[in-house]
Design a protein around this motif. Structure first.
Motif, PDB file in Angstrom:
ATOM      1  N   THR A  77      70.951  -1.941  10.752  1.00 15.70           N
ATOM      2  CA  THR A  77      69.563  -1.471  10.625  1.00 15.70           C
ATOM      3  C   THR A  77      68.622  -2.629  10.278  1.00 15.70           C
ATOM      4  O   THR A  77      67.527  -2.738  10.834  1.00 15.70           O
ATOM      5  CB  THR A  77      69.475  -0.370   9.536  1.00 15.70           C
ATOM      6  OG1 THR A  77      70.324   0.700   9.941  1.00 15.70           O
ATOM      7  CG2 THR A  77      68.063   0.142   9.363  1.00 15.70           C
ATOM      8  N   LEU A 128      79.069   5.271  17.119  1.00 15.31           N
ATOM      9  CA  LEU A 128      79.866   5.373  15.895  1.00 15.31           C
ATOM     10  C   LEU A 128      80.780   6.595  16.011  1.00 15.31           C
ATOM     11  O   LEU A 128      80.284   7.724  16.160  1.00 15.31           O
ATOM     12  CB  LEU A 128      78.961   5.502  14.666  1.00 15.31           C
ATOM     13  CG  LEU A 128      77.907   4.404  14.503  1.00 15.31           C
ATOM     14  CD1 LEU A 128      77.223   4.541  13.136  1.00 15.31           C
ATOM     15  CD2 LEU A 128      78.503   3.016  14.654  1.00 15.31           C
ATOM     16  N   TYR A 172      71.419   7.848   5.371  1.00 15.83           N
ATOM     17  CA  TYR A 172      71.291   7.380   6.761  1.00 15.83           C
ATOM     18  C   TYR A 172      70.344   6.189   6.876  1.00 15.83           C
ATOM     19  O   TYR A 172      69.596   5.884   5.958  1.00 15.83           O
ATOM     20  CB  TYR A 172      70.718   8.514   7.636  1.00 15.83           C
ATOM     21  CG  TYR A 172      71.596   9.727   7.714  1.00 15.83           C
ATOM     22  CD1 TYR A 172      72.617   9.798   8.648  1.00 15.83           C
ATOM     23  CD2 TYR A 172      71.403  10.807   6.849  1.00 15.83           C
ATOM     24  CE1 TYR A 172      73.427  10.921   8.725  1.00 15.83           C
ATOM     25  CE2 TYR A 172      72.209  11.933   6.918  1.00 15.83           C
ATOM     26  CZ  TYR A 172      73.224  11.982   7.851  1.00 15.83           C
ATOM     27  OH  TYR A 172      74.026  13.086   7.924  1.00 15.83           O
ATOM     28  N   GLY A 173      70.352   5.603   8.090  1.00 17.05           N
ATOM     29  CA  GLY A 173      69.237   4.768   8.498  1.00 17.05           C
ATOM     30  C   GLY A 173      68.110   5.724   8.887  1.00 17.05           C
ATOM     31  O   GLY A 173      68.358   6.734   9.547  1.00 17.05           O
ATOM     32  N   VAL A 199      68.963   8.041  11.848  1.00 21.20           N
ATOM     33  CA  VAL A 199      69.679   7.366  12.941  1.00 21.20           C
ATOM     34  C   VAL A 199      71.075   7.978  13.009  1.00 21.20           C
ATOM     35  O   VAL A 199      71.800   8.055  12.025  1.00 21.20           O
ATOM     36  CB  VAL A 199      69.752   5.850  12.659  1.00 21.20           C
ATOM     37  CG1 VAL A 199      70.597   5.159  13.702  1.00 21.20           C
ATOM     38  CG2 VAL A 199      68.347   5.271  12.608  1.00 21.20           C
ATOM     39  N   TYR A 220      73.231   3.945  19.890  1.00 20.56           N
ATOM     40  CA  TYR A 220      72.214   2.908  20.033  1.00 20.56           C
ATOM     41  C   TYR A 220      72.318   2.275  21.422  1.00 20.56           C
ATOM     42  O   TYR A 220      73.419   2.165  21.974  1.00 20.56           O
ATOM     43  CB  TYR A 220      72.446   1.757  19.042  1.00 20.56           C
ATOM     44  CG  TYR A 220      72.709   2.136  17.606  1.00 20.56           C
ATOM     45  CD1 TYR A 220      71.728   1.971  16.636  1.00 20.56           C
ATOM     46  CD2 TYR A 220      73.953   2.606  17.199  1.00 20.56           C
ATOM     47  CE1 TYR A 220      71.978   2.286  15.297  1.00 20.56           C
ATOM     48  CE2 TYR A 220      74.208   2.927  15.868  1.00 20.56           C
ATOM     49  CZ  TYR A 220      73.215   2.763  14.926  1.00 20.56           C
ATOM     50  OH  TYR A 220      73.462   3.065  13.601  1.00 20.56           O
ATOM     51  N   GLU A 246      67.472   1.230   5.937  1.00 19.54           N
ATOM     52  CA  GLU A 246      68.836   1.731   5.752  1.00 19.54           C
ATOM     53  C   GLU A 246      68.960   2.398   4.386  1.00 19.54           C
ATOM     54  O   GLU A 246      68.655   1.791   3.360  1.00 19.54           O
ATOM     55  CB  GLU A 246      69.841   0.574   5.877  1.00 19.54           C
ATOM     56  CG  GLU A 246      71.307   0.970   5.730  1.00 19.54           C
ATOM     57  CD  GLU A 246      71.831   1.873   6.858  1.00 19.54           C
ATOM     58  OE1 GLU A 246      71.210   1.927   7.926  1.00 19.54           O
ATOM     59  OE2 GLU A 246      72.865   2.523   6.644  1.00 19.54           O
ATOM     60  N   LEU A 289      78.471  -2.712   9.140  1.00 13.29           N
ATOM     61  CA  LEU A 289      78.346  -2.321  10.550  1.00 13.29           C
ATOM     62  C   LEU A 289      77.742  -3.443  11.404  1.00 13.29           C
ATOM     63  O   LEU A 289      78.172  -3.674  12.542  1.00 13.29           O
ATOM     64  CB  LEU A 289      77.470  -1.050  10.628  1.00 13.29           C
ATOM     65  CG  LEU A 289      77.165  -0.514  12.016  1.00 13.29           C
ATOM     66  CD1 LEU A 289      78.448  -0.168  12.769  1.00 13.29           C
ATOM     67  CD2 LEU A 289      76.251   0.709  11.929  1.00 13.29           C
ATOM     68  N   GLY A 322      73.794   7.218  15.081  1.00 14.77           N
ATOM     69  CA  GLY A 322      75.017   6.493  15.415  1.00 14.77           C
ATOM     70  C   GLY A 322      75.198   6.302  16.908  1.00 14.77           C
ATOM     71  O   GLY A 322      76.309   6.108  17.397  1.00 14.77           O
TER      72      GLY A 322
HETATM   73  C1  G1P Z   1      75.795   4.171   9.547  1.00 14.21           C
HETATM   74  C2  G1P Z   1      74.469   3.441   9.756  1.00 14.21           C
HETATM   75  C3  G1P Z   1      73.304   4.387   9.471  1.00 14.21           C
HETATM   76  C4  G1P Z   1      73.430   5.648  10.319  1.00 14.21           C
HETATM   77  C5  G1P Z   1      74.800   6.302  10.091  1.00 14.21           C
HETATM   78  C6  G1P Z   1      75.006   7.460  11.049  1.00 14.21           C
HETATM   79  O1  G1P Z   1      75.949   4.443   8.170  1.00 14.21           O
HETATM   80  O2  G1P Z   1      74.409   2.289   8.933  1.00 14.21           O
HETATM   81  O3  G1P Z   1      72.084   3.739   9.761  1.00 14.21           O
HETATM   82  O4  G1P Z   1      72.392   6.543   9.997  1.00 14.21           O
HETATM   83  O5  G1P Z   1      75.869   5.364  10.292  1.00 14.21           O
HETATM   84  O6  G1P Z   1      76.205   8.128  10.796  1.00 14.21           O
HETATM   85  P1  G1P Z   1      77.368   4.873   7.531  1.00 14.21           P
HETATM   86  O7  G1P Z   1      77.535   6.340   7.821  1.00 14.21           O
HETATM   87  O8  G1P Z   1      78.419   4.035   8.187  1.00 14.21           O
HETATM   88  O9  G1P Z   1      77.238   4.600   6.066  1.00 14.21           O
END
Ligand code: G1P
Length: 293
Positions: free
Chosen positions: A232, A131, A171-172, A204, A208, A191, A111, A206
């Motif tokens: 993160t 996201l 998650y983060g 977190v 920001y 993270e 990301l 998604g």
């Molecule tokens: C990403 C971010 C993460 C966040 C999450 C939310 O992770 O790296 O910090 O909490 O999205 O959906 P991923 O879901 O792409 O693994």
């Protein structure tokens, strides 16, 4: 304080948790009720005052470019058949010319790398990241709540929400220092912390708001969790020199990146749709009555 006018939407991910559907359809194009995920997320960004959308895309993601463009034959057919309402609704949803830019993330490096790929279009100004796996509902758009918080606090803002302790490793997760209403001053973040090590249960979400100095840190291409260049980790570094606040926003989120979350979003959004809700409720009740549990 510079306003937030641009948003990055990272849409290059493979969507392995949604295979086989995501094999030929970008996961961001999977529908919730009658429109694709990316449609909702762009609308959320627009509701927050965003004027320029940067989609960080990859191989096989061309459907999104077509989606945000005129469909000449379809529009001509709808017009010829007098389906004005349908046509006008399609046209009203189109972005204006030049509002969307596309950049390719040429390798799946994470990301943080996806965000860094948009640096030339963002330039030297603060920006939003959304996201598209995650849909949100609330009294006002989630991103608009983040922008409102930014106008008071400045710096960098992360939207968070509480998740059950056994889910934090997905998650983060932020380390909170102090809390004032929905605003949390942060002392760190990590993270995907291993089970039992998370600094809180505030994940977190998604959404920001970031300052452009994040790009210098991302340029170092340091690898983190999962061997990826993590946003993160870059934020945790930027926190040493800039302010970071988390916003425990008012509303509900739907993680559509996996099957159950996507199904939950479809049911919730259908039950919230005045045209569909009465008939849909009857269908769900009938199915539930007939199910073994
Ligand atoms: C990403 C971010 C993460 C966040 C999450 C939310 O992770 O790296 O910090 O909490 O999205 O959906 P991923 O879901 O792409 O693994």
């Amino acid at each position: 304080m510079k306003p937030i006018k641009k948003a990055i939407l990272p849409v290059a991910g493979l969507g392995t948790r949604m295979l086989p559907a995501a094999k030929t359809t970008p996961k961001e194009m999977l529908p919730v009720v009658d429109r694709p995920l990316i449609h909702y997320v762009l609308a959320e960004a627009r509701a927050a005052g965003i004027e320029h959308f940067v989609l960080v895309t990859g191989r096989g993601k061309g459907a999104m470019e077509d989606y945000f463009d005129h469909a000449v034959e379809l529009e001509a057919t709808l017009q010829a058949k007098g389906k004005d309402e349908m046509l006008n609704s399609l046209l009203a949803d189109l972005p204006k010319e030049g509002e969307i830019s596309y950049v390719r993330q040429m390798a799946p490096l994470g990301l943080g790398h996806a965000v860094w790929c948009a640096r030339h279009i963002i330039g030297d100004e603060p920006f939003a990241v959304l996201l598209p796996d995650v849909l949100t509902t609330g009294p006002t758009a989630c991103m608009a709540q983040a922008v409102a918080a930014y106008h008071t606090l400045g710096g960098n803002i992360l939207v968070v929400e509480p998740v059950p302790d056994h889910m934090t490793h997905n998650y983060g997760v932020i380390a909170p220092q102090s809390r004032d209403g929905r605003v949390i001053k942060m002392s760190g973040m990590v993270e995907k912390p291993p089970q039992g090590t998370a600094p809180s249960n505030l994940a977190v979400l998604g959404r920001y708001i970031l300052q452009p100095e994040i790009f210098d840190i991302l340029a170092e291409r340091e690898r983190g969790a999962g061997g990826e260049i993590q946003l993160t980790d870059a934020m945790a570094k930027l926190m040493q020199s800039q302010s970071f606040h988390a916003l425990d926003y008012e509303g509900e989120s739907f993680d559509c990146g996996d099957r159950l979350g996507w199904l939950r979003a479809n049911v919730a959004f259908a039950l919230n749709n005045p045209d569909l809700a009465p008939a849909f409720r009857a269908i769900v009740t009938e199915l539930m009555d007939g199910s073994p549990d």
